[in-house]
Design a protein around this motif. Structure first.
Motif, mmCIF file in Angstrom:
data_model
loop_
_atom_site.group_PDB
_atom_site.id
_atom_site.type_symbol
_atom_site.label_atom_id
_atom_site.label_comp_id
_atom_site.label_asym_id
_atom_site.label_seq_id
_atom_site.Cartn_x
_atom_site.Cartn_y
_atom_site.Cartn_z
ATOM 1 N N ALA A 251 53.239 12.240 -9.153
ATOM 2 C CA ALA A 251 52.663 10.930 -9.455
ATOM 3 C C ALA A 251 51.604 11.018 -10.552
ATOM 4 N N GLY A 252 50.981 12.177 -10.680
ATOM 5 C CA GLY A 252 49.936 12.378 -11.680
ATOM 6 C C GLY A 252 49.343 13.752 -11.521
ATOM 7 N N VAL A 253 48.250 14.008 -12.209
ATOM 8 C CA VAL A 253 47.582 15.308 -12.101
ATOM 9 C C VAL A 253 46.078 15.112 -12.051
ATOM 10 N N LEU A 254 45.404 16.114 -11.513
ATOM 11 C CA LEU A 254 43.952 16.189 -11.594
ATOM 12 C C LEU A 254 43.610 17.195 -12.685
ATOM 13 N N THR A 255 42.911 16.766 -13.717
ATOM 14 C CA THR A 255 42.506 17.685 -14.776
ATOM 15 C C THR A 255 41.301 18.493 -14.306
ATOM 16 N N SER A 256 40.951 19.510 -15.079
ATOM 17 C CA SER A 256 39.791 20.339 -14.715
ATOM 18 C C SER A 256 38.522 19.498 -14.661
ATOM 19 N N GLN A 257 38.399 18.515 -15.567
ATOM 20 C CA GLN A 257 37.227 17.652 -15.548
ATOM 21 C C GLN A 257 37.211 16.783 -14.299
ATOM 22 N N ASP A 258 38.397 16.304 -13.907
ATOM 23 C CA ASP A 258 38.484 15.525 -12.660
ATOM 24 C C ASP A 258 38.001 16.358 -11.477
ATOM 25 N N MET A 259 38.426 17.619 -11.449
ATOM 26 C CA MET A 259 38.048 18.496 -10.331
ATOM 27 C C MET A 259 36.547 18.760 -10.314
ATOM 28 N N ILE A 260 35.957 18.946 -11.491
ATOM 29 C CA ILE A 260 34.506 19.138 -11.576
ATOM 30 C C ILE A 260 33.784 17.898 -11.074
ATOM 31 N N ASP A 261 34.264 16.731 -11.492
ATOM 32 C CA ASP A 261 33.635 15.465 -11.069
ATOM 33 C C ASP A 261 33.731 15.279 -9.553
ATOM 34 N N ILE A 262 34.871 15.644 -8.981
ATOM 35 C CA ILE A 262 35.052 15.501 -7.533
ATOM 36 C C ILE A 262 34.065 16.368 -6.774
ATOM 37 N N VAL A 263 33.953 17.636 -7.195
ATOM 38 C CA VAL A 263 33.024 18.550 -6.521
ATOM 39 C C VAL A 263 31.584 18.065 -6.693
ATOM 40 N N ASP A 264 31.236 17.601 -7.903
ATOM 41 C CA ASP A 264 29.884 17.090 -8.148
ATOM 42 C C ASP A 264 29.587 15.881 -7.270
ATOM 43 N N ASP A 265 30.567 14.995 -7.141
ATOM 44 C CA ASP A 265 30.375 13.794 -6.314
ATOM 45 C C ASP A 265 30.136 14.157 -4.856
ATOM 46 N N ILE A 266 30.901 15.137 -4.371
ATOM 47 C CA ILE A 266 30.762 15.543 -2.965
ATOM 48 C C ILE A 266 29.413 16.202 -2.729
#
Length: 475
Positions: A251-266
């Protein structure tokens, strides 16, 4: 991304970070023609342009919006913390163009903050493909992985040769720049595996694509909650991670920036929860709403604080007879609080694993207690020597009295650190057991409980060790 402006000027200049804000503002105010101004500004990184943007007057910002091309303007605004404010300063059609150049996640985030009429107007002006991407991303809740994914990826059909895969890469790269990983799909769009760009480049044309396809590639589902799979995302060092729908189609992908943002948000979410705050609270939240969120916890903590104060009053007779003890009360309380907070942080991190067994939880409590004991023994010994020496040298106490007080403080420190370690570990585990978010409840609660433990330990030991066992201590 544009090229960073070259830096020169010898060793002294190399040791000092250039003042890009001042340079950029000087360039913008230089009166250069649009063509030359654009060329000069392209020498700077978009992040530096975004930082300088905050120092410009409104008319200067409007000039900058007109000078920069759409992609550079979009890249610059994505770095700005006041992105929404600046977007409102741009004409509607230019704003649509900029939003179309944003990452889809950023575009959806912006659109969700608009009223329905304004949102519908902007979406109507967008290209059909982008409308579909926005609709897909918006179909997921903000806590689901699907809301963070992008369709910026390259895919090839299973069975294609290396030559065909290279052809697909070149064709799709004009629309998608996330090319480091090529995803292999079957005829129904189901994920088969992934090919690293480097392996594709060095492979011979005759090499079957399946021989360089990694089939044990990490993936997540679009409907998964972000907090449930954040650890798995963080464990992999891939440039992107595929996101699958319920039928295992890509359906889509998580880019490296997306992953960094997710960890930062958590991490930011947990940090807020340690203070008993809401992760959603921000600058735009009304004062009344913020007070409503915080006040209940403060009332609870006020009640617990009164319990601590009442407990201290029970030992008033100790303070009256040995007022010198008050000098070291904060030492015991602070160290107990520090240890409890450390154990809490470790426990919250471990409790993210939903599969943790009762045996593992017991092991964690025992381990933290051992750590608290060893640290407490070392710090207790240091305080025994240092406080005893201080009282003899600067307060004129006899060796017996000085080291009796320092011994009491050292033992209290050891005991309080052990008990605080157990509380910092056991309380969040208990809260998790009764379905209360340990991150929200534990921080303020443990701080207050640790104060209570430290006070009782310190003055309780003083009443026994000093007032009853040491001759001549009083008076």
């Amino acid at each position: 991304m544009t090229t960073r402006k070259n830096i020169s000027g010898g060793a002294a200049a190399a040791m000092q970070h250039p003042d890009y804000d001042r340079e950029i503002i000087t360039v913008i105010r230089s009166g250069l023609t649009p063509k030359l101004l654009r060329e000069r500004l392209h020498e700077y990184h978009e992040k530096d342009l975004a930082e300088a943007l905050e120092l410009l007057r409104r008319d200067e910002r409007h000039r900058l919006y007109s000078i920069l091309d759409t992609q550079t303007l979009a890249d610059m605004l994505e770095y700005s913390p006041q992105r929404n404010l600046y977007l409102e300063e741009i004409s509607m059609r230019r704003r649509v163009a900029v939003l179309s150049a944003f990452d889809v996640t950023s575009t959806v985030e912006y659109l969700q903050q608009l009223d329905k009429d304004q949102r519908d107007t902007i979406i109507d002006l967008m290209e059909d493909d982008l409308k579909k991407e926005i609709a897909l991303s918006s179909s997921f809740g903000k806590e689901e992985i699907g809301s963070r994914m992008t369709t910026n990826y390259i895919s090839v059909v299973e069975g294609a040769g290396v030559r065909q895969a290279m052809k697909e890469l070149i064709e799709q790269a004009s629309e998608n720049d996330n090319i480091s990983t090529i995803y292999v799909l079957d005829g129904d769009g189901v994920l088969v595996g992934a090919v690293d760009l480097k392996d594709l480049i060095i492979a011979r044309e005759s090499t079957p694509l399946e021989t360089i396809t990694t089939t044990s590639y990490p993936y997540v589902y679009a409907s998964e909650l972000i907090e449930d799979c954040a650890d798995r995302i963080r464990d992999y060092s891939e440039d992107s991670i595929p996101v699958l729908d319920e039928n295992n189609r890509l359906a889509g992908v998580l880019t490296s920036q997306d992953m960094i943002d997710i960890v930062d948000d958590i991490l930011g979410d947990d940090y807020a929860k340690f203070g008993g705050l809401s992760s959603e609270e921000d600058l735009q939240e009304p004062v009344k709403k913020s007070i409503t969120k915080r006040l209940p916890w403060l009332i609870i903590l006020l009640g617990l604080g009164m319990v601590v104060s009442g407990t201290v009053s029970l030992f008033e007779f100790v303070v009256v007879q040995l007022p010198l003890l008050v000098s070291f009360q904060s030492l015991v309380l602070d160290m107990a609080g520090n240890v409890g907070t450390q154990s809490l942080a470790v426990t919250i991190r471990v409790l993210m694993d939903e599969q943790l067994t009762a045996k593992q939880k017991l092991f964690l409590i025992t381990k933290e207690a051992r750590i608290g004991f060893l640290n407490g023994a070392i710090l207790g010994a240091l305080s025994f020597v240092c406080i005893g020496g201080y009282l003899m040298l600067f307060k004129g106490q006899t060796a017996l009295h000085a080291f009796s007080i320092s011994l009491c403080t050292g033992i209290a420190l050891l005991t309080a650190m052990v008990l605080s370690s157990i509380a910092g570990t056991g309380i969040p585990i208990l809260l998790k057991k009764i379905k209360v978010d340990p991150a929200v409840a534990s921080g303020p609660l443990i701080t207050t409980i640790n104060d209570l433990v430290a006070v009782v330990t310190y003055y309780g030991l003083a009443s026994v060790l000093l007032l009853k066992l040491v001759p001549g201590m009083v008076g």
